[in-house]
Motif scaffolding. Structure first.
Motif, PDB file in Angstrom:
ATOM      1  N   LEU A 194      39.355   6.917   4.198  1.00 32.68           N
ATOM      2  CA  LEU A 194      40.134   7.953   4.884  1.00 32.68           C
ATOM      3  C   LEU A 194      41.309   8.422   4.034  1.00 32.68           C
ATOM      4  CD1 LEU A 194      40.178   6.539   8.517  1.00 32.68           C
ATOM      5  CD2 LEU A 194      38.747   8.376   7.581  1.00 32.68           C
ATOM      6  N   CYS A 195      41.921   7.499   3.325  1.00 30.76           N
ATOM      7  CA  CYS A 195      43.029   7.880   2.443  1.00 30.76           C
ATOM      8  C   CYS A 195      42.534   8.831   1.352  1.00 30.76           C
ATOM      9  CB  CYS A 195      43.673   6.643   1.823  1.00 30.76           C
ATOM     10  SG  CYS A 195      44.557   5.599   3.001  1.00 30.76           S
ATOM     11  N   LEU A 196      41.380   8.510   0.759  1.00 34.21           N
ATOM     12  CA  LEU A 196      40.832   9.377  -0.291  1.00 34.21           C
ATOM     13  C   LEU A 196      40.450  10.732   0.280  1.00 34.21           C
ATOM     14  CD1 LEU A 196      38.620   6.901  -2.360  1.00 34.21           C
ATOM     15  CD2 LEU A 196      40.973   7.627  -2.799  1.00 34.21           C
ATOM     16  N   LEU A 197      39.804  10.748   1.444  1.00 34.19           N
ATOM     17  CA  LEU A 197      39.445  12.035   2.063  1.00 34.19           C
ATOM     18  C   LEU A 197      40.694  12.867   2.350  1.00 34.19           C
ATOM     19  CD1 LEU A 197      36.615  10.952   4.552  1.00 34.19           C
ATOM     20  CD2 LEU A 197      36.355  12.292   2.444  1.00 34.19           C
ATOM     21  N   SER A 198      41.747  12.214   2.819  1.00 30.02           N
ATOM     22  CA  SER A 198      42.990  12.928   3.113  1.00 30.02           C
ATOM     23  C   SER A 198      43.613  13.516   1.842  1.00 30.02           C
ATOM     24  CB  SER A 198      43.979  11.991   3.806  1.00 30.02           C
ATOM     25  OG  SER A 198      45.129  12.689   4.204  1.00 30.02           O
ATOM     26  N   ARG A 218      35.976  17.552  -4.174  1.00 32.89           N
ATOM     27  CA  ARG A 218      36.473  18.416  -3.101  1.00 32.89           C
ATOM     28  C   ARG A 218      35.763  18.026  -1.807  1.00 32.89           C
ATOM     29  NH1 ARG A 218      34.397  23.423  -6.195  1.00 32.89           N
ATOM     30  NH2 ARG A 218      32.231  22.867  -6.342  1.00 32.89           N
ATOM     31  N   LEU A 219      36.421  18.319  -0.707  1.00 34.40           N
ATOM     32  CA  LEU A 219      35.914  17.962   0.608  1.00 34.40           C
ATOM     33  C   LEU A 219      34.812  18.924   1.035  1.00 34.40           C
ATOM     34  CD1 LEU A 219      37.026  15.682   2.380  1.00 34.40           C
ATOM     35  CD2 LEU A 219      38.409  17.344   3.558  1.00 34.40           C
ATOM     36  N   LEU A 272      36.959  13.014   8.219  1.00 36.80           N
ATOM     37  CA  LEU A 272      38.408  12.805   8.131  1.00 36.80           C
ATOM     38  C   LEU A 272      39.047  13.006   9.503  1.00 36.80           C
ATOM     39  CD1 LEU A 272      41.048  12.311   6.627  1.00 36.80           C
ATOM     40  CD2 LEU A 272      40.996  14.721   5.910  1.00 36.80           C
ATOM     41  N   ASP A 273      38.650  14.053  10.211  1.00 34.40           N
ATOM     42  CA  ASP A 273      39.204  14.305  11.546  1.00 34.40           C
ATOM     43  C   ASP A 273      38.895  13.148  12.499  1.00 34.40           C
ATOM     44  OD1 ASP A 273      40.116  16.749  10.588  1.00 34.40           O
ATOM     45  OD2 ASP A 273      38.481  17.902  11.496  1.00 34.40           O
TER      46      ASP A 273
END
Length: 126
Positions: free
Chosen positions: A23-27, A87-88, A96-97
């Motif tokens: 989650l940290c990486l996605l953020s 990139r996401l 992430l949400d």
């Protein structure tokens, strides 16, 4: 603090981080596309200096295989080898949400318990 207690604290932080590193990486990627070394820098700047490249790169590869991130190569501004940026994807944003909601649902109660419980005297009751 003794070395044993310090090691236990590091182990606890490492285990906690393992559960939310994705989650940290996605953020971080949601802020802007990033390349590998930038993740370690950003995590350390945020106080998560326990994370090594050996944890970041395999996780990025797994997230890419899962379709949460995509990658592209771009020239290095210093003239070195091209850098691989992440990139996401839409699926990554949705993950992430959901992860943020899960984190807040988990961290809120844990935070309340840890800040409101009374200190133990070390005694047990029968």
């Amino acid at each position: 603090m003794t070395k044993e207690l310090q090691a236990t604290g590091d182990q606890r932080r490492s285990q906690l981080l393992r559960g939310v590193l994705d989650l940290c990486l996605l953020s971080l990627i949601a802020e802007r596309p990033r390349y590998g070394f930038e993740f370690a820098e950003a995590l350390a700047a945020g106080g998560l200096d326990l994370v090594s490249d050996g944890s970041i790169y395999p996780l990025l590869a797994r997230m890419e295989r899962a379709g949460l991130v995509s990658s592209y190569r771009a020239p290095s501004p210093t003239g070195g080898a091209p850098r691989k940026y992440y990139r996401l994807t839409g699926a990554g944003q949705a993950e992430l949400d959901r992860g943020r909601a899960d984190w807040h649902a988990f961290a809120g109660p844990v935070g309340r318990i840890l800040t409101t419980s009374t200190p133990s005297t070390g005694e047990t009751t029968p």
